[in-house]
Design a protein around this motif. Structure first.
Motif, PDB file in Angstrom:
ATOM      1  N   ASN A  16       0.810  -1.211   0.000  1.00 52.45           N
ATOM      2  CA  ASN A  16       0.000   0.000   0.000  1.00 52.45           C
ATOM      3  C   ASN A  16       0.851   1.272   0.000  1.00 52.45           C
ATOM      4  O   ASN A  16       0.340   2.355  -0.276  1.00 52.45           O
ATOM      5  CB  ASN A  16      -0.940   0.007   1.209  1.00 52.45           C
ATOM      6  CG  ASN A  16      -2.043  -1.019   1.071  1.00 52.45           C
ATOM      7  OD1 ASN A  16      -2.973  -0.865   0.299  1.00 52.45           O
ATOM      8  ND2 ASN A  16      -1.930  -2.101   1.837  1.00 52.45           N
ATOM      9  N   GLY A  17       2.140   1.147   0.301  1.00 50.23           N
ATOM     10  CA  GLY A  17       3.011   2.308   0.340  1.00 50.23           C
ATOM     11  C   GLY A  17       3.606   2.704  -0.995  1.00 50.23           C
ATOM     12  O   GLY A  17       4.358   3.668  -1.078  1.00 50.23           O
ATOM     13  N   ARG A  56      -1.786  -3.781  -7.372  1.00 45.67           N
ATOM     14  CA  ARG A  56      -1.756  -5.238  -7.506  1.00 45.67           C
ATOM     15  C   ARG A  56      -2.078  -5.978  -6.218  1.00 45.67           C
ATOM     16  O   ARG A  56      -1.875  -7.190  -6.125  1.00 45.67           O
ATOM     17  CB  ARG A  56      -0.372  -5.655  -8.019  1.00 45.67           C
ATOM     18  CG  ARG A  56      -0.101  -5.170  -9.449  1.00 45.67           C
ATOM     19  CD  ARG A  56       1.355  -5.339  -9.829  1.00 45.67           C
ATOM     20  NE  ARG A  56       1.603  -5.143 -11.242  1.00 45.67           N
ATOM     21  CZ  ARG A  56       1.845  -3.964 -11.824  1.00 45.67           C
ATOM     22  NH1 ARG A  56       1.869  -2.859 -11.074  1.00 45.67           N
ATOM     23  NH2 ARG A  56       2.054  -3.869 -13.115  1.00 45.67           N
ATOM     24  N   VAL A  57      -2.573  -5.258  -5.212  1.00 46.71           N
ATOM     25  CA  VAL A  57      -2.905  -5.897  -3.935  1.00 46.71           C
ATOM     26  C   VAL A  57      -3.934  -7.005  -4.135  1.00 46.71           C
ATOM     27  O   VAL A  57      -3.831  -8.097  -3.554  1.00 46.71           O
ATOM     28  CB  VAL A  57      -3.405  -4.855  -2.918  1.00 46.71           C
ATOM     29  CG1 VAL A  57      -4.062  -5.542  -1.724  1.00 46.71           C
ATOM     30  CG2 VAL A  57      -2.256  -3.977  -2.430  1.00 46.71           C
ATOM     31  N   ARG A  58      -4.951  -6.748  -4.948  1.00 46.41           N
ATOM     32  CA  ARG A  58      -5.997  -7.750  -5.158  1.00 46.41           C
ATOM     33  C   ARG A  58      -5.407  -9.057  -5.685  1.00 46.41           C
ATOM     34  O   ARG A  58      -5.727 -10.149  -5.186  1.00 46.41           O
ATOM     35  CB  ARG A  58      -7.046  -7.214  -6.143  1.00 46.41           C
ATOM     36  CG  ARG A  58      -8.208  -8.179  -6.396  1.00 46.41           C
ATOM     37  CD  ARG A  58      -9.172  -7.607  -7.429  1.00 46.41           C
ATOM     38  NE  ARG A  58      -8.569  -7.512  -8.743  1.00 46.41           N
ATOM     39  CZ  ARG A  58      -8.531  -8.519  -9.622  1.00 46.41           C
ATOM     40  NH1 ARG A  58      -9.054  -9.702  -9.301  1.00 46.41           N
ATOM     41  NH2 ARG A  58      -7.976  -8.357 -10.807  1.00 46.41           N
ATOM     42  N   LEU A  59      -4.543  -8.964  -6.682  1.00 42.04           N
ATOM     43  CA  LEU A  59      -3.938 -10.169  -7.246  1.00 42.04           C
ATOM     44  C   LEU A  59      -2.988 -10.828  -6.251  1.00 42.04           C
ATOM     45  O   LEU A  59      -2.921 -12.066  -6.164  1.00 42.04           O
ATOM     46  CB  LEU A  59      -3.197  -9.829  -8.533  1.00 42.04           C
ATOM     47  CG  LEU A  59      -4.081  -9.449  -9.732  1.00 42.04           C
ATOM     48  CD1 LEU A  59      -3.230  -8.982 -10.899  1.00 42.04           C
ATOM     49  CD2 LEU A  59      -4.951 -10.627 -10.146  1.00 42.04           C
ATOM     50  N   ALA A  60      -2.251 -10.016  -5.489  1.00 37.60           N
ATOM     51  CA  ALA A  60      -1.343 -10.576  -4.479  1.00 37.60           C
ATOM     52  C   ALA A  60      -2.127 -11.347  -3.425  1.00 37.60           C
ATOM     53  O   ALA A  60      -1.693 -12.407  -2.957  1.00 37.60           O
ATOM     54  CB  ALA A  60      -0.533  -9.459  -3.828  1.00 37.60           C
ATOM     55  N   GLU A  61      -3.290 -10.834  -3.051  1.00 38.51           N
ATOM     56  CA  GLU A  61      -4.115 -11.516  -2.048  1.00 38.51           C
ATOM     57  C   GLU A  61      -4.715 -12.804  -2.604  1.00 38.51           C
ATOM     58  O   GLU A  61      -4.891 -13.781  -1.873  1.00 38.51           O
ATOM     59  CB  GLU A  61      -5.201 -10.575  -1.541  1.00 38.51           C
ATOM     60  CG  GLU A  61      -4.637  -9.455  -0.663  1.00 38.51           C
ATOM     61  CD  GLU A  61      -5.694  -8.511  -0.133  1.00 38.51           C
ATOM     62  OE1 GLU A  61      -6.799  -8.456  -0.724  1.00 38.51           O
ATOM     63  OE2 GLU A  61      -5.425  -7.816   0.873  1.00 38.51           O
ATOM     64  N   LEU A  88       2.534 -15.064  -9.335  1.00 36.91           N
ATOM     65  CA  LEU A  88       3.605 -14.314  -8.676  1.00 36.91           C
ATOM     66  C   LEU A  88       4.705 -13.932  -9.667  1.00 36.91           C
ATOM     67  O   LEU A  88       5.250 -12.825  -9.608  1.00 36.91           O
ATOM     68  CB  LEU A  88       4.192 -15.138  -7.528  1.00 36.91           C
ATOM     69  CG  LEU A  88       3.274 -15.325  -6.312  1.00 36.91           C
ATOM     70  CD1 LEU A  88       3.870 -16.344  -5.343  1.00 36.91           C
ATOM     71  CD2 LEU A  88       3.038 -14.002  -5.604  1.00 36.91           C
ATOM     72  N   LEU A  89       5.011 -14.821 -10.589  1.00 35.62           N
ATOM     73  CA  LEU A  89       6.022 -14.507 -11.603  1.00 35.62           C
ATOM     74  C   LEU A  89       5.554 -13.362 -12.503  1.00 35.62           C
ATOM     75  O   LEU A  89       6.342 -12.485 -12.882  1.00 35.62           O
ATOM     76  CB  LEU A  89       6.322 -15.751 -12.447  1.00 35.62           C
ATOM     77  CG  LEU A  89       7.076 -16.881 -11.733  1.00 35.62           C
ATOM     78  CD1 LEU A  89       7.166 -18.114 -12.625  1.00 35.62           C
ATOM     79  CD2 LEU A  89       8.469 -16.432 -11.312  1.00 35.62           C
ATOM     80  N   SER A  90       4.268 -13.353 -12.832  1.00 35.46           N
ATOM     81  CA  SER A  90       3.746 -12.263 -13.666  1.00 35.46           C
ATOM     82  C   SER A  90       3.742 -10.945 -12.899  1.00 35.46           C
ATOM     83  O   SER A  90       4.022  -9.880 -13.458  1.00 35.46           O
ATOM     84  CB  SER A  90       2.340 -12.594 -14.178  1.00 35.46           C
ATOM     85  OG  SER A  90       1.381 -12.532 -13.137  1.00 35.46           O
ATOM     86  N   LEU A  91       3.438 -11.010 -11.595  1.00 34.10           N
ATOM     87  CA  LEU A  91       3.479  -9.803 -10.768  1.00 34.10           C
ATOM     88  C   LEU A  91       4.901  -9.247 -10.701  1.00 34.10           C
ATOM     89  O   LEU A  91       5.109  -8.033 -10.795  1.00 34.10           O
ATOM     90  CB  LEU A  91       2.964 -10.107  -9.365  1.00 34.10           C
ATOM     91  CG  LEU A  91       1.460 -10.328  -9.205  1.00 34.10           C
ATOM     92  CD1 LEU A  91       1.126 -10.771  -7.792  1.00 34.10           C
ATOM     93  CD2 LEU A  91       0.677  -9.067  -9.554  1.00 34.10           C
ATOM     94  N   LEU A  92       5.873 -10.125 -10.537  1.00 34.87           N
ATOM     95  CA  LEU A  92       7.277  -9.709 -10.509  1.00 34.87           C
ATOM     96  C   LEU A  92       7.649  -8.951 -11.782  1.00 34.87           C
ATOM     97  O   LEU A  92       8.247  -7.874 -11.729  1.00 34.87           O
ATOM     98  CB  LEU A  92       8.182 -10.942 -10.391  1.00 34.87           C
ATOM     99  CG  LEU A  92       8.671 -11.393  -9.025  1.00 34.87           C
ATOM    100  CD1 LEU A  92       9.438 -12.698  -9.170  1.00 34.87           C
ATOM    101  CD2 LEU A  92       9.548 -10.336  -8.384  1.00 34.87           C
ATOM    102  N   ASP A  93       7.280  -9.513 -12.908  1.00 41.59           N
ATOM    103  CA  ASP A  93       7.650  -8.919 -14.189  1.00 41.59           C
ATOM    104  C   ASP A  93       6.978  -7.561 -14.388  1.00 41.59           C
ATOM    105  O   ASP A  93       7.631  -6.574 -14.745  1.00 41.59           O
ATOM    106  CB  ASP A  93       7.255  -9.875 -15.321  1.00 41.59           C
ATOM    107  CG  ASP A  93       8.129  -9.713 -16.547  1.00 41.59           C
ATOM    108  OD1 ASP A  93       9.274  -9.244 -16.404  1.00 41.59           O
ATOM    109  OD2 ASP A  93       7.684 -10.058 -17.647  1.00 41.59           O
ATOM    110  N   GLY A  94       5.683  -7.510 -14.132  1.00 43.38           N
ATOM    111  CA  GLY A  94       4.946  -6.268 -14.330  1.00 43.38           C
ATOM    112  C   GLY A  94       5.355  -5.169 -13.376  1.00 43.38           C
ATOM    113  O   GLY A  94       5.445  -3.996 -13.763  1.00 43.38           O
ATOM    114  N   LEU A  95       5.611  -5.527 -12.128  1.00 39.67           N
ATOM    115  CA  LEU A  95       6.007  -4.525 -11.135  1.00 39.67           C
ATOM    116  C   LEU A  95       7.343  -3.882 -11.490  1.00 39.67           C
ATOM    117  O   LEU A  95       7.494  -2.655 -11.435  1.00 39.67           O
ATOM    118  CB  LEU A  95       6.068  -5.161  -9.746  1.00 39.67           C
ATOM    119  CG  LEU A  95       4.726  -5.290  -9.041  1.00 39.67           C
ATOM    120  CD1 LEU A  95       4.810  -6.271  -7.873  1.00 39.67           C
ATOM    121  CD2 LEU A  95       4.246  -3.921  -8.555  1.00 39.67           C
ATOM    122  N   VAL A  96       8.311  -4.695 -11.843  1.00 34.76           N
ATOM    123  CA  VAL A  96       9.625  -4.148 -12.200  1.00 34.76           C
ATOM    124  C   VAL A  96       9.506  -3.259 -13.435  1.00 34.76           C
ATOM    125  O   VAL A  96      10.135  -2.201 -13.517  1.00 34.76           O
ATOM    126  CB  VAL A  96      10.649  -5.279 -12.417  1.00 34.76           C
ATOM    127  CG1 VAL A  96      11.935  -4.734 -13.021  1.00 34.76           C
ATOM    128  CG2 VAL A  96      10.947  -5.981 -11.092  1.00 34.76           C
TER     129      VAL A  96
END
Length: 429
Positions: A122-123, A130-135, A153-161
């Motif tokens: 949230n910070g 992406r909190v919804r997907l992380a949850e 999780l791998l897709s979140l890693l890629d998109g976040l970076v």
């Protein structure tokens, strides 16, 4: 060829070690001249305390020790990693071997660790989206559905970076995951981890793997990737990326001008850390006898101030009365966005479905800085009353917007907007 730098050479760690060495020299001088004891009798107490500080400072060596043992296995040290877990993993590795140490590490990514890790999303704007997907990934992970959470999780890693760097994703060849004075973003950290995760997997493999090889998993060549060890390493990498993003937010991509730390500042930091640690250790959740005024509805002023239930009731009252500026102020929201724009965003999110009344039903104090407040909202839909129960997460923050123990003076409760996702983003109630 220059010798690779260690994490302990980072400016923050190096400066602290320099201060400790200077204090060590001062103690030697003090003991060498007996008359100094007469002039400064209380210094003896300071040196006794210094021995404890020096012992605690050994933890500065742990990130390097951890990476030396675990990076090739797919783990790295990062700022928000529990230091006790880090040190125990090192000890287990040296005493029992890497398999026992990896099992311990995987087990440490439990419900509590994931909850705190996702809370920190949230910070940062890109993580908050992406909190919804992380949850959802958390839910699958805790239920043992590793086949579902690992690709997510791998897709979140890629998109976040990609979003944070505004350049390329985690798995790109030219990704830059380094930052100045950051454990996670040290050259032995995320940069090395990304190169391990992206190793080519050119043959279909039916044997279980222990490292989340992105290409093999997402291209369907790894057929036995779905295990807890691989999933836990994905969570660890995701939380490390959050620390890297935090370092960039703090302007640590490039070195800052050197800032001298005085002894007064050093001892103040140690004192504040010890006080915080003591407060956390002494914290206990409230019992029903502590909150006899719940369930509650009516005049908010009758609720005890600076409590999570008062913060939630105040927020819900603002919502009922469409005070979108005050709603924006109450949310857990870190950004440089102008106040007026925040209010507009709050109006867009909370203006679609507005409750006509509410009731605070109960609380669940989950940690020293986290409480879930259960509330019932009443809406009018087509002339009929419709009730929705919500579990509102509230976080206590200090003046610098860091999660803090409730008893810390000058802090404030902040509302996690994601608590209302089903209502504010739903097409209908």
């Amino acid at each position: 060829m220059s010798k690779p730098k260690k994490i302990i050479d980072n400016p923050t760690s190096a400066e602290m070690l320099k201060q400790l060495e200077a204090f060590d020299s001062l103690e030697s001088l003090y003991k060498a001249f007996p008359f100094a004891r007469k002039l400064f009798p209380k210094m003896e107490d300071a040196f006794n305390e210094f021995k404890n500080i020096k012992k605690q400072a050994e933890i500065l060596k742990a990130p390097d020790q951890f990476n030396e043992r675990f990076t090739d296995l797919g783990w790295i040290a990062y700022e928000s990693m529990n230091t006790d877990v880090m040190q125990k993993a090192i000890n287990i590795h040296d005493a029992e071997g890497k398999e026992a140490a990896e099992k311990f590490l995987a087990d440490s990514y439990d419900e509590k660790t994931l909850k705190w890790g996702i809370l920190r999303f949230n910070g940062n704007r890109d993580f908050r989206k992406r909190v919804r997907l992380a949850e959802l990934a958390e839910e699958d992970y805790l239920a043992g559905r590793y086949h579902a959470c690992i690709p997510l999780l791998l897709s979140l890693l890629d998109g976040l970076v990609n979003d944070v760097s505004k350049h390329v994703g985690f798995f790109a060849e030219n990704v830059d995951l380094t930052a100045w004075d950051c454990i996670a973003a040290h050259e032995s950290g995320l940069q090395t981890l990304a190169s391990i995760f992206t190793k080519g997997r050119n043959k279909t493999n039916e044997e279980a793997i222990s490292i989340p090889y992105r290409n093999g998993i997402l291209h369907g060549r790894e057929l036995a990737f779905d295990n807890k060890l691989v999933a836990a390493k994905c969570w660890a990498a995701l939380f490390a990326v959050r620390d890297w993003a935090g370092a960039l937010d703090d302007g640590k991509k490039e070195p800052k001008p050197k800032e001298e730390v005085t002894w007064k500042q050093l001892f103040k930091q140690i004192s504040e850390t010890n006080l915080m640690k003591k407060s956390i250790e002494e914290w206990k959740p409230r019992i029903s006898e502590d909150i006899p005024y719940l369930p509650f509805e009516g005049d908010i002023s009758s609720l005890p101030e600076n409590t999570p239930e008062h913060a939630v009731a105040d927020f819900l009252d603002h919502w009922c009365n469409k005070r979108f500026g005050l709603i924006a102020d109450a949310l857990l929201y870190f950004t440089d966005t102008p106040k007026g724009k925040k209010a507009g965003m709050a109006r867009q999110d909370f203006g679609k479905h507005v409750p006509v009344s509410f009731k605070v039903l109960g609380v669940d104090d989950q940690a020293a800085a986290v409480t879930q407040v259960i509330a019932e909202l009443c809406f009018e839909v087509d002339g009929q009353k419709k009730f929705k129960e919500v579990s509102v997460r509230v976080i206590y923050q200090d003046l610098e917007n860091n999660p803090s123990v409730w008893s810390t003076p000058g802090g404030h409760w902040r509302i996690v907007q994601n608590s209302f996702s089903d209502i504010i983003y739903g097409l209908a109630l």
